[in-house]
Design an enzyme around this catalytic site. Structure first.
Site, PDB file in Angstrom:
ATOM      1  N   SER A  11       0.987  -1.061   0.038  1.00 33.52           N
ATOM      2  CA  SER A  11       0.053  -0.023   0.074  1.00 33.52           C
ATOM      3  C   SER A  11       0.790   1.166   0.013  1.00 33.52           C
ATOM      4  CB  SER A  11      -0.806   0.078   1.419  1.00 33.52           C
ATOM      5  OG  SER A  11      -0.149  -0.164   2.310  1.00 33.52           O
ATOM      6  N   ASN A  89       7.802  -7.943   1.907  1.00 34.79           N
ATOM      7  CA  ASN A  89       8.171  -6.377   1.816  1.00 34.79           C
ATOM      8  C   ASN A  89       7.553  -5.831   3.393  1.00 34.79           C
ATOM      9  OD1 ASN A  89       8.816  -3.488   1.009  1.00 34.79           O
ATOM     10  ND2 ASN A  89       6.386  -3.860   1.266  1.00 34.79           N
ATOM     11  N   TYR A 154      14.376  -5.284  15.532  1.00 36.72           N
ATOM     12  CA  TYR A 154      14.331  -5.118  13.890  1.00 36.72           C
ATOM     13  C   TYR A 154      15.570  -5.731  13.332  1.00 36.72           C
ATOM     14  CZ  TYR A 154      13.988  -2.639   9.430  1.00 36.72           C
ATOM     15  OH  TYR A 154      13.650  -2.072   8.256  1.00 36.72           O
ATOM     16  N   ALA A 157      15.121  -9.567  13.614  1.00 38.91           N
ATOM     17  CA  ALA A 157      13.921  -9.951  12.705  1.00 38.91           C
ATOM     18  C   ALA A 157      14.604 -10.055  11.288  1.00 38.91           C
ATOM     19  CB  ALA A 157      12.860  -8.965  12.679  1.00 38.91           C
TER      20      ALA A 157
HETATM   21  P1  NDP Z   1       6.287   1.955   5.167  1.00 36.75           P
HETATM   22  O1  NDP Z   1       5.983   2.140   6.576  1.00 36.75           O
HETATM   23  O2  NDP Z   1       6.393   3.113   4.289  1.00 36.75           O
HETATM   24  O3  NDP Z   1       5.072   0.872   4.751  1.00 36.75           O
HETATM   25  C1  NDP Z   1       4.948  -0.418   5.203  1.00 36.75           C
HETATM   26  C2  NDP Z   1       3.964  -1.207   4.561  1.00 36.75           C
HETATM   27  O4  NDP Z   1       3.933  -2.535   5.389  1.00 36.75           O
HETATM   28  C3  NDP Z   1       2.443  -0.573   4.482  1.00 36.75           C
HETATM   29  O5  NDP Z   1       2.054  -1.116   3.409  1.00 36.75           O
HETATM   30  C4  NDP Z   1       1.778  -1.312   5.629  1.00 36.75           C
HETATM   31  O6  NDP Z   1       0.465  -1.515   5.139  1.00 36.75           O
HETATM   32  C5  NDP Z   1       2.511  -2.667   5.627  1.00 36.75           C
HETATM   33  N1  NDP Z   1       2.619  -3.505   6.864  1.00 36.75           N
HETATM   34  C6  NDP Z   1       2.901  -3.110   8.102  1.00 36.75           C
HETATM   35  N2  NDP Z   1       2.635  -4.256   8.762  1.00 36.75           N
HETATM   36  C7  NDP Z   1       1.702  -5.024   8.133  1.00 36.75           C
HETATM   37  C8  NDP Z   1       1.124  -6.394   8.446  1.00 36.75           C
HETATM   38  N3  NDP Z   1       1.356  -6.788   9.886  1.00 36.75           N
HETATM   39  N4  NDP Z   1       0.483  -6.788   7.595  1.00 36.75           N
HETATM   40  C9  NDP Z   1       0.302  -6.417   6.040  1.00 36.75           C
HETATM   41  N5  NDP Z   1       1.117  -5.215   5.988  1.00 36.75           N
HETATM   42  C10 NDP Z   1       1.785  -4.627   6.736  1.00 36.75           C
HETATM   43  O7  NDP Z   1       7.536   0.918   5.017  1.00 36.75           O
HETATM   44  P2  NDP Z   1       8.774   1.001   3.966  1.00 36.75           P
HETATM   45  O8  NDP Z   1       8.137   1.014   2.678  1.00 36.75           O
HETATM   46  O9  NDP Z   1       9.826   1.996   4.298  1.00 36.75           O
HETATM   47  O10 NDP Z   1       9.336  -0.487   4.227  1.00 36.75           O
HETATM   48  C11 NDP Z   1       9.146  -1.455   3.376  1.00 36.75           C
HETATM   49  C12 NDP Z   1       9.919  -2.751   3.633  1.00 36.75           C
HETATM   50  O11 NDP Z   1      11.392  -2.078   3.730  1.00 36.75           O
HETATM   51  C13 NDP Z   1       9.992  -3.127   5.366  1.00 36.75           C
HETATM   52  O12 NDP Z   1      10.197  -4.610   5.510  1.00 36.75           O
HETATM   53  C14 NDP Z   1      11.227  -2.263   5.862  1.00 36.75           C
HETATM   54  O13 NDP Z   1      11.744  -2.850   7.023  1.00 36.75           O
HETATM   55  C15 NDP Z   1      12.157  -2.264   4.654  1.00 36.75           C
HETATM   56  N6  NDP Z   1      13.248  -1.386   4.737  1.00 36.75           N
HETATM   57  C16 NDP Z   1      12.955   0.052   4.668  1.00 36.75           C
HETATM   58  C17 NDP Z   1      13.873   0.955   4.630  1.00 36.75           C
HETATM   59  C18 NDP Z   1      13.474   2.352   4.713  1.00 36.75           C
HETATM   60  O14 NDP Z   1      14.484   3.083   4.734  1.00 36.75           O
HETATM   61  N7  NDP Z   1      12.410   2.919   4.554  1.00 36.75           N
HETATM   62  C19 NDP Z   1      15.389   0.313   5.140  1.00 36.75           C
HETATM   63  C20 NDP Z   1      15.360  -0.969   5.043  1.00 36.75           C
HETATM   64  C21 NDP Z   1      14.481  -1.615   4.878  1.00 36.75           C
HETATM   65  P3  NDP Z   1      -0.588  -0.682   5.784  1.00 36.75           P
HETATM   66  O15 NDP Z   1      -0.412   0.858   4.798  1.00 36.75           O
HETATM   67  O16 NDP Z   1      -1.821  -1.001   5.728  1.00 36.75           O
HETATM   68  O17 NDP Z   1      -0.003   0.186   7.223  1.00 36.75           O
END
Ligand code: NDP
Length: 243
Positions: A11, A89, A154, A157
């Site tokens: 999303s 993701n 984190y 995990a």
């Molecule tokens: P965001 O916070 O922008 O988005 C998180 C997404 O994960 C949203 O779509 C959210 O859905 C969804 N989500 C969270 N919990 C759940 C759940 N229990 N079930 C289903 N969906 C869930 O995160 P990012 O885009 O920044 O991160 C994406 C991935 O990249 C993550 O795994 C993060 O750890 C990793 N990452 C990010 C970095 C960064 O700098 N941004 C760096 C390194 C890794 P909803 O909209 O419904 O809340």
């Protein structure tokens, strides 16, 4: 045959950019999210505006029963199809120093990244093996490679998912299913909105945060047929931050 790709946490942020990329490659996108339906609908609109197709598939990745039920229902409703690409993701950050970390902070982060990987992957892997083609891409983090203070939960995990990536890759390679991990550094999304890019410029060789699209392009390649000889790898996308 058109491929179906499930993107957990599609999303917002990196997941949204991945949905756009895979949609442009001609995949039908199953956009997973937990609660933010408006954002998920925006992603779907974005996929369609770019000439792709998709649908919403909400479930909490940390809830094994919910994940299995939602995915299996999709499979029953689409008997002729299978999900050949899975991008694990979805992830959350709940930072705290370990000495102050409560059970909830530990569990939420572990449940979303590590258990989330397990539940979705277990549900989808059998069909990938039967059909003899699959691509599993796990979004991990530099924290899972290096460890980051304030992020013991984190880091643990993501390190867990890295180990799982390497082990699963060996289990399924001969059936033409590849399993890889992408480790982003600092990427501009809601997850990093509390961080000031200026404070980090001096330590990032490229001197800026990354864009979600810069992760999505690599995910697109790993999801493609061209990546068939790459498996069990963790590829960092960090603007030069050392791993
Ligand atoms: P965001 O916070 O922008 O988005 C998180 C997404 O994960 C949203 O779509 C959210 O859905 C969804 N989500 C969270 N919990 C759940 C759940 N229990 N079930 C289903 N969906 C869930 O995160 P990012 O885009 O920044 O991160 C994406 C991935 O990249 C993550 O795994 C993060 O750890 C990793 N990452 C990010 C970095 C960064 O700098 N941004 C760096 C390194 C890794 P909803 O909209 O419904 O809340």
């Amino acid at each position: 045959m058109k491929q179906n790709a499930l993107v957990t946490g599609g999303s917002r942020g990196i997941g949204r950019a991945v949905c756009y990329r895979l949609g442009q490659m001609g995949c039908h996108i199953l956009i997973n999210y937990r609660s933010n339906e408006d954002a998920a609908k925006e992603t779907l609109e974005g996929v369609e505006q770019r000439g792709g197709s998709g649908e919403l598939l909400p479930f909490d990745v940390a809830d094994g029963q919910a994940a299995t039920t939602a995915i299996e229902k999709w499979q029953q409703d689409n008997e002729e199809e299978y999900i050949s690409i899975l991008v694990n993701n979805a992830g959350v950050r709940q930072d705290n120093m370990l000495m102050w970390m409560n059970d909830e902070e530990w569990e939420n982060v572990m449940d979303t990244s590590l258990n989330g990987f397990f539940f979705s992957t277990r549900t989808l892997i059998k069909q990938m093996l039967t059909k003899r083609f699959g691509r599993i891409i796990n979004i991990v983090s530099l924290s899972g490679l290096n460890g980051m203070p304030g992020q013991v939960n984190y880091s643990a995990a993501k390190a867990g998912v890295i180990g799982a990536t390497k082990a699963l890759a060996q289990e399924v390679a001969k059936k033409k299913v590849t399993v890889n991990a992408v480790a982003p550094g600092f990427i501009k999304t809601d997850m990093t909105q509390d961080l000031d890019e200026k404070d980090y410029k001096s330590v990032i060789p490229v001197q800026r945060f990354g864009e979600p699209e810069e992760i999505a392009d690599l995910v697109g390649f790993l999801a493609s047929e061209q990546s068939s000889y790459i498996t069990g790898e963790v590829i960092s996308v960090t603007g030069g931050l050392a791993t």
